[in-house]
Write an enzyme that holds these catalytic residues in place. Structure first.
Site, PDB file in Angstrom:
ATOM      1  CG  ASN A 111      -1.844  -1.196   1.251  1.00 18.25           C
ATOM      2  OD1 ASN A 111      -2.276  -1.663   0.204  1.00 18.25           O
ATOM      3  ND2 ASN A 111      -2.154  -1.704   2.440  1.00 18.25           N
ATOM      4  CG  HIS A 124       4.390  -2.182   5.174  1.00 21.91           C
ATOM      5  ND1 HIS A 124       4.333  -0.841   5.447  1.00 21.91           N
ATOM      6  CD2 HIS A 124       3.116  -2.596   5.083  1.00 21.91           C
ATOM      7  CE1 HIS A 124       3.064  -0.447   5.517  1.00 21.91           C
ATOM      8  NE2 HIS A 124       2.295  -1.497   5.281  1.00 21.91           N
TER       9      HIS A 124
END
Ligand code: 5GP
Ligand code: ZN
Length: 138
Positions: A111, A124
């Protein structure tokens, strides 16, 4: 500066790594996991990356793979840093095997930014699997 229009075969340059403020790093949950200040179930680490179980799993397997260095998001990744993403994907693939979901299938997702659904401002990769996932991507 925006992306210039590219000619076929043209390599587009980019700025060097972004530097983050000391406070940004001190406040970062994932930097605190890297430093061992917040406990987590660490499944893998090397010089560059660390992988741990998500505290609020969305599926039977939900792991997070991060660079140890604080990079706020994909949008802050320099061209020179892009091999890191390949390394993170490779580690995710190995962990999927270890979790026994390599054959059944899984999803890798990153994201980016508020509208991309990023809550933790440290780059991440999510590894999610262990059940049939929804097809919703947006
Ligand atoms: P994002 O929405 O930013 O892509 O995802 C952040 C993820 O980090 C979420 O799935 C959330 O559950 C996970 N997370 C947030 N804080 C912690 C924490 O302190 N420990 C662990 N293991 N995961 C966390
Ligand atoms: Zn961080």
């Amino acid at each position: 500066m925006g992306l210039p229009p590219a000619r076929p075969g043209q390599v587009i340059g980019s700025a060097g790594p972004t530097t983050s403020s000391h406070k940004e790093i001190m406040d970062c949950i994932f930097c605190q996991i890297v430093a061992g200040k917040i406990p987590s179930e660490i499944l893998y680490q090397d010089e560059e990356v660390i992988a741990f179980r998500d505290v609020n799993p969305q599926a039977p397997t939900h792991l997070i793979i991060i660079p140890k260095r604080h990079i706020p998001s994909l949008a802050h990744l320099s061209e020179a840093e892009t091999p890191l993403i390949g390394h993170m994907v490779n580690i995710a693939n190995q962990l999927a095997k270890r979790e026994g979901i390599s054959e059944s299938g899984y999803r890798l997702a990153m994201n980016c930014g508020e509208q991309g659904g990023q809550l933790v401002p440290h780059l991440h990769l999510h590894l999610v699997g262990g059940r049939k996932l929804s097809n919703a991507l947006g």
